[in-house]
Structures are given as structure tokens and as C-alpha cells.
Design an enzyme around this catalytic site. Structure first.
Site, short mmCIF file in Angstrom:
data_model
loop_
_atom_site.label_atom_id
_atom_site.label_comp_id
_atom_site.label_asym_id
_atom_site.label_seq_id
_atom_site.Cartn_x
_atom_site.Cartn_y
_atom_site.Cartn_z
N GLY A 131 36.99 39.10 28.86
CA GLY A 131 37.93 40.06 29.41
C GLY A 131 37.29 40.86 30.53
CB SER A 133 40.48 39.73 35.94
OG SER A 133 39.55 38.98 36.67
CD GLU A 248 30.89 33.61 34.82
OE1 GLU A 248 30.30 34.62 34.45
OE2 GLU A 248 32.05 33.61 35.28
CD GLU A 366 38.09 33.86 50.45
OE1 GLU A 366 38.12 33.81 49.21
OE2 GLU A 366 38.62 32.98 51.16
#
Lengths: 379, 323
Positions: A131, A133, A248, A366
Site C-alpha cells: 500500500g 500509492s 524491486e 519519467e
């Protein structure tokens, strides 16, 4: 200037045996009837397969035996992961628990939490979600607003997470919450272990453009958790989260998501392909070969105790761009209906629709390029 | 890098930096010879360093990084293959046409690097493998690649040639991949320095997000070329370099397009001038992309190999070359 120092990788002596073990397991357990399930297979959950993998000792491979792990080396684990992904094995159910959550609990969790959750993760029975975002904190993660506050010895959680992959399959969430009222940006954040069946936790599906259900919204409405739900140090959540990022971002799942399509392209090409298809296969193979060395180089550095954050970011950016480019290149090189029924077409059509997400999940292109630019001394 | 590699790298880089800073001459080559660099891969019992392909790739990368206008790469590979049969500086070439009957070669060798002054040349042999010839038997037609590096065509009539089992075309490709990796890193470093210094609209170019993202993309390509070159050297050292060299040269070639385009783009017009030192790097990169096999050659080699083995062998073969 040398931005990426490659490692001379010595693959473990056990690698051939591990590969054979995984290949046999996949042959015995993976239904290859629908070729779409072989693509992007780390997002395909199959608890039955996860349990088989756990029983074979191939989850939690580097964890201590006292928590159900197998104390194998990081590169042995890497060999197993790349074999599973290249074979299109449905590893989505346990992927997050194996990659992050188990290791996080072993490192920062209370003894009680480790004993409660980690052995089940290693058996392929307990699954996790992340959890991070929130509606106003997508790429800008430090804008977290969901809160956890003290109430006597307990914690009370309120707020919302979004884009939570596999929340509907997971038993636990590692949630990043704001624990210091009035704190800003990446200060005052802490990580919590939230059982998904805790009262006050609710899940709402988000259906993606393919009609699939991976994402969810997760709501916390006065969720009461005991003191030991805190993972690690109060206020240290940001550092704990970012410490995991190299692992990750650099794993084989960051470049192998479209390999099932390359394999179908080779099958369709046959022994005597036309020049354009042959050239495309050569090019995609060269890229796969290179990314594999880059990704494994990071695994070697992490195993040595380094945190190669910049190099790991490069692997993700290159790897995601590669796995995202494959569908378009295949569509341009071969006349095939992406609606099927040919296997090549089915996988192509599936990945054409899925691949936009490859450069969004786990840090957008980005954001990654911004991190690399900072590493180059431009910001 | 291990300790010995660190030592070789420091020595080579200091020397190449020094030699690149001034106009090269005969004495420049003497400086290379005096530290014994061309003997890097010659066995220690023949007076060489006894180095392996990973050691060599470190030196070749640095030669590319410094845009060194001297044939240290070619001489090192030639010496490793000559195994003491010739004195003097050797060189290599990517192609030969003609006939090799017994030990007599009639025909031409094309693209021989720095042939003037070379004592011997290693080139692909008609019908497979390589051959080594005394340059005293050659008539030399001078030419150069687009970066101005000497590349000659050599004519031989009834020349004595010795067959070698090595695949000089592949070894040349490995070397060029390493040089490409170095020249890309150097172009990137030059670009980063330039955009930090050059101001437009009241701030350094480096502060524009478009410029940052371009150079981040460039850095990833340079990284890929570096990893590919080292991976191929490792594979060659294990005695099974075919797959890896094809993949590495192809990957390095593809990095050239992105890297050179972005290096020139962020430099603007100044980078396009003869005066500014970007072109010794970028023109070499464009030349090296063709030398010892362009994209179509290596993608064809790799594609054929993979298709002949079939879809279900793709991953097994890819991992078998490293296990």
C-alpha cells in the site's frame, strides 16, 4: 565516466540443477492451454502453483530456516526467478511476499509477526500486497496522507490506498502511513503490517482496460491494530521503503514480461524465417541477453551488501522499454490477427494492451529518468 | 575489477590520455610498446602479461574512451594469435577474398587496420577459420574509415599463409564492442560536462528536464554497451563466445545510434564543428558500428542460430552459455 560497472558473474554451481527442477515443476503444474497466461506471468496469480513452488522449497529461498526459508544464496534465488518467468509460470499470488514482504518482516518485523506470517509465505500460502500509492500520491509517493495514530497501545488507521495490485488475493498489506501529524513529504512516515481481514479494511476493484482485475482501491476506516503492527521504526518508513527499491527495480520481472511473445515469434518463424523476422529475433535475443547480465549484475551487488540504486534504476528503465517495445515490433514484422486464434496473435493482442503499464508500475519512466539524471549530476 | 585489472586499467588510461592529448607520431607507438601493452594476451612464458579477454576488454574500452589514434587494439589481438611466430606489430582485418590452397594465399584482404608499418596481418581465411600472413608479401592500397583511421586493402600473390583456428571476425567484433562502450561513456561524460556549463535562457542546459531525460536515456544505452562487452569477454574466456559476441556487437551497435544522436543534440552547433573534440568519438562510433559486422550481419547470425534450435530451446540456450 562509467555509469554502470558490470560484474563478472559467477553463476552458482547449483544453477543447472535448479533450472532442471523448475522446468520439471513447470511442466508438471502449468497449463499451457491459454498462451496469454504465459505473458507477464508475475501478474498471474495461481495459489495452487504457489503452494507447489513452496513445497518444492523455491519460495523464501534466502530466508532463515527458522522462519521456513531455505538459506540459499541470492543468485540461486535469481536463477529460480528467471526460470519461472521465462517459462511463463503463474507466480503472481506469492510474488510480492517472496520479493519484499518476507524479507522486510525478517529485517524489521517483531518476532511475533515473523512467526505469524513468514513461514506461510515460504509455503506459498500467505500473500502480500503493497500500500503505497494514494489518489493524490501516485508517482509523488511522499505525498502520502493516509494516517496511523496512537490510541493507547493501539494504532488507528484511516485513509485510502489505490492501484494496490492483488489486494483482493492478499492476506496482508505493508502500508506506508503518515504517523506524525503535520509532517511533510518523506518525514513522519511509518510502515504497518495490516491483515486484510481486519475490521475497517475494505477493497474495491479497479478494472483495467483489458477487462482484467489486478488493481484495487483499499480503504481504512478506523482500523484498529495492536502496537506490534508497526514494522520497523516509527517515522523511518520512507527510508525502509526506499531501501527495497534496488531489489524491486532490477529483478528479472523488469525485462521478461514479453518474452512469451518472443518465444511465440520464434515458433512461428520456423527453421527458415524471412530476413526481417530473423533480424528481429536476433535483435530481441541480443537485448534479452544483455539485460539478463545487467539485472544479474545488480543481484550480485545487492548480495555483496551494496545498494546500487542508480544501476538498478537503469535496469528498470531499459528493461521496461524493451518489454514494452516487443509487441509493436512483432506486430510490424508479422501479419497476424491480434485477436487470435493463433497463439502468436493471442499473446500479441494481450501484450499490446497490457504493455503501456510496464513503464508505469514500480516507478514511471519519467521518475526513473529523473533519478538517473540526478545520478549523472544534472539535478 | 581485480587488483591486476585495476593496475592495467590505470596504466593504460594514463598512457592513452597522455597520447590522445598530443599529436600522435612514431614515438607514440614506442610509448605503447615500451609498457608491453600489445603483449597483454601473450603467454607469460613468452614474455607477455598472460592476460585474458576480460583484461583485454578493459584496455580496449579505454582506447575507445580516449579515441586513441593508435592500433593498440589490433596489435594486441594479432599478438595473441601469432603466438610468437612474428616480430614487430601485427594487425587484423575483417575480410578476405581469394583462395587459400595449402599454405598459399592468392587474393585480397580488405579493411586491414593500420597496415602501414605492420609486420603481419590476421584475417578470415577463405572457407573458414583465420589465416596469418607476413606483410612483407603484401601490396598495400591505402584508405581510411570515416573517422580517418587507416584501413587498407592488401593484395597477395602466392603468399605464404598459416591457418589459425580462431575466428578473427568475431574477435574483432568483440574488440569493437568494447571500444564502442568506451567511446559512448566518453561522449556521455563530455555531454554531461557541457550541459552543466553551457547556459541558455539564464540557466544551465542541465536544468532543463528535456535535456536531463535525454542524457538519462543515453546513460542507459552506454551502460548496456558496457555490460554487453564485458559479458562477451567473459564468454570468450570460457571458450564459448559465439552467441555472446554476436549479441554484444549487436547491442553495442544499437547503442551507437541513440548515443551519438543525443550527444550531438545536447551539444548543439558547437559539437558539429571540427574544432570541438566530440567528433573523434562520434565518427569512430559510426565507423565501428560497421566494422566486423553491422546490425544486419549479427542479427542474422543470431536469428539463424536461434531459429535453427527452435522456440523451446531459446531460453535454455541463453542460460546454458553462462551456467
Amino acid at each position: 565516466m562509467q555509469t554502470f560497472v558490470p560484474e563478472s558473474i559467477t553463476w552458482p554451481d547449483t544453477a543447472p540443477a535448479l533450472r532442471a527442477q523448475v522446468r520439471a515443476l513447470v511442466a508438471a503444474h502449468v497449463d499451457r492451454g491459454d498462451p496469454r497466461r504465459l505473458a507477464n506471468s508475475w501478474a498471474v496469480p495461481d495459489p495452487r502453483f504457489s503452494r507447489a513452488l513452496g513445497a518444492a522449497g523455491l519460495i523464501g529461498m534466502t530466508w532463515p530456516q527458522s522462519y521456513g526459508g531455505h538459506e540459499r544464496s541470492p543468485l540461486e534465488r535469481y536463477v529460480v526467478l528467471e526460470e519461472l518467468l521465462a517459462a511463463g509460470a503463474p507466480v503472481g499470488a506469492h510474488w510480492i511476499a517472496d520479493r519484499q514482504t518476507g524479507a522486510l518482516l525478517i529485517r524489521y518485523g517483531t518476532e511475533e509477526a515473523r512467526e505469524r506470517w513468514v513461514p506461510g509465505m515460504a509455503r506459498g500460502e500467505i500473500y502480500a500486497c503493497i500500500g503505497l500509492s494514494e489518489p493524490n500520491a501516485g508517482s509523488d509517493l511522499a505525498s502520502v496522507r493516509a494516517t496511523a495514530r496512537h490510541d493507547g497501545d493501539d494504532w488507528i488507521l484511516d485513509g485510502q490506498k489505490v492501484w494496490t495490485t492483488n489486494a483482493h488475493h492478499a492476506h496482508v498489506m505493508i502500508a506506508l502511513m503518515r504517523t506524525e501529524e503535520g509532517s511533510e513529504r518523506n518525514a513522519g512516515l511509518s510502515q504497518f503490517l495490516v491483515p486484510m481481514d481486519a475490521p475497517g479494511v475494505s477493497i474495491r476493484p479497479i478494472i483495467d482496460l483489458t477487462g482484467g482485475h489486478d488493481f484495487n482501491e483499499v480503504f481504512f476506516d478506523g482500523v484498529r491494530l495492536p502496537a506490534n503492527a508497526l514494522v520497523g521504526v516509527e517515522g523511518d518508513g520512507w527510508r525502509q521503503v526506499t531501501a527495497e527499491l534496488s531489489l524491486e527495480r532490477s529483478g528479472p520481472e523488469r525485462y521478461l514480461s514479453s518474452t512469451a511473445l518472443l518465444i511465440e515469434l520464434i515458433r512461428r518463424a520456423g527453421a527458415h524465417p524471412d530476413t526481417a523476422v530473423r533480424a528481429l529475433i536476433g535483435r530481441l535475443a541480443a537485448e534479452t541477453w544483455t539485460l539478463r547480465l545487467m539485472s544479474a549484475s545488480i543481484a550480485v551487488k545487492i548480495a555483496r551488501g551494496e545498494d546500487p540504486a542508480l544501476e538498478a534504476t537503469m535496469v528498470k528503465d531499459l528493461g521496461n522499454s524493451f518489454e514494452q517495445a516487443i509487441p509493436e515490433l512483432v506486430q510490424a514484422a508479422v501479419e497476424v490477427d491480434p485477436a487470435g486464434p493463433e497463439p502468436l496473435g493471442l499473446v500479441l493482442g494481450h501484450l499490446l494492451q497490457l504493455s503501456p503499464s510496464f513503464s508505469l508500475r514500480g516507478g514511471t519512466r519519467e521518475i526513473l529518468k529523473g533519478i538517473i539524471a540526478r545520478g549523472l549530476g544534472l539535478r | 575489477m581485480n587488483e591486476q585489472q585495476q593496475m592495467i586499467a590505470e596504466m593504460a588510461d594514463d598512457l592513452f590520455a597522455d597520447l590522445s592529448a598530443r599529436k600522435t607520431s612514431d614515438s607514440s607507438w614506442e610509448a605503447i610498446e615500451s609498457v608491453g601493452l600489445p603483449s597483454l594476451m601473450v603467454d607469460a612464458d613468452r614474455g607477455g602479461f598472460g592476460g585474458n579477454w576480460c583484461d583485454a576488454v578493459i584496455v580496449f574500452r579505454l582506447a575507445g574512451y580516449r579515441a586513441l589514434a593508435l592500433p593498440v587494439v589490433e596489435a594486441t589481438i594479432a599478438a595473441a594469435l601469432a603466438d610468437g611466430a612474428f616480430d614487430g606489430r601485427g594487425t587484423i582485418a575483417p575480410a578476405a577474398e581469394g583462395t587459400l590452397a595449402g599454405d598459399r594465399f592468392d587474393g585480397t584482404i580488405t579493411g586491414a587496420a593500420w597496415a602501414e608499418g605492420a609486420a603481419y596481418v590476421v584475417a578470415p581465411a577463405p572457407g573458414g577459420g583465420s589465416m596469418i600472413l607476413d606483410m612483407a608479401q603484401a601490396s598495400i592500397g591505402g584508405a581510411a574509415n570515416i573517422a580517418g583511421e587507416p584501413r587498407a586493402n592488401l593484395a597477395f600473390q602466392g603468399a605464404t599463409a598459416r591457418r589459425l583456428p580462431a575466428d578473427i571476425f568475431a574477435l574483432g567484433a568483440l574488440a569493437r564492442a568494447a571500444q564502442i562502450a568506451g567511446a559512448l561513456d566518453a561522449s556521455l561524460a563530455m555531454s554531461v560536462a557541457y550541459v552543466n556549463e553551457r547556459k541558455q535562457f539564464g540557466r544551465p542546459l542541465a536544468k532543463f528536464q528535456a535535456v536531463q531525460q535525454s542524457l538519462a536515456t543515453f546513460a542507459c544505452e552506454a551502460a548496456a554497451a558496457n555490460c554487453a562487452a564485458l559479458g562477451a569477454a567473459q564468454a570468450q574466456g570460457r571458450g564459448d563466445g559465439d552467441y555472446a559476441i554476436a549479441a554484444a556487437k549487436l547491442r553495442a551497435n544499437r547503442a551507437v545510434g541513440v548515443g551519438t544522436a543525443l550527444a550531438h543534440q545536447v551539444h548543439g552547433a558547437i559539437g558539429f564543428t571540427h574544432e570541438y573534440p566530440l567528433h573523434p568519438l562520434t565518427r569512430r562510433l559510426w565507423a565501428w558500428r560497421s566494422e566486423f559486422g553491422g546490425d544486419s550481419h549479427w542479427s542474422g547470425v543470431l536469428g539463424d542460430r536461434i531459429c535453427a534450435r527452435g522456440a523451446d530451446q531459446f531460453w535454455a540456450d541463453l542460460t546454458a552459455v553462462t551456467d
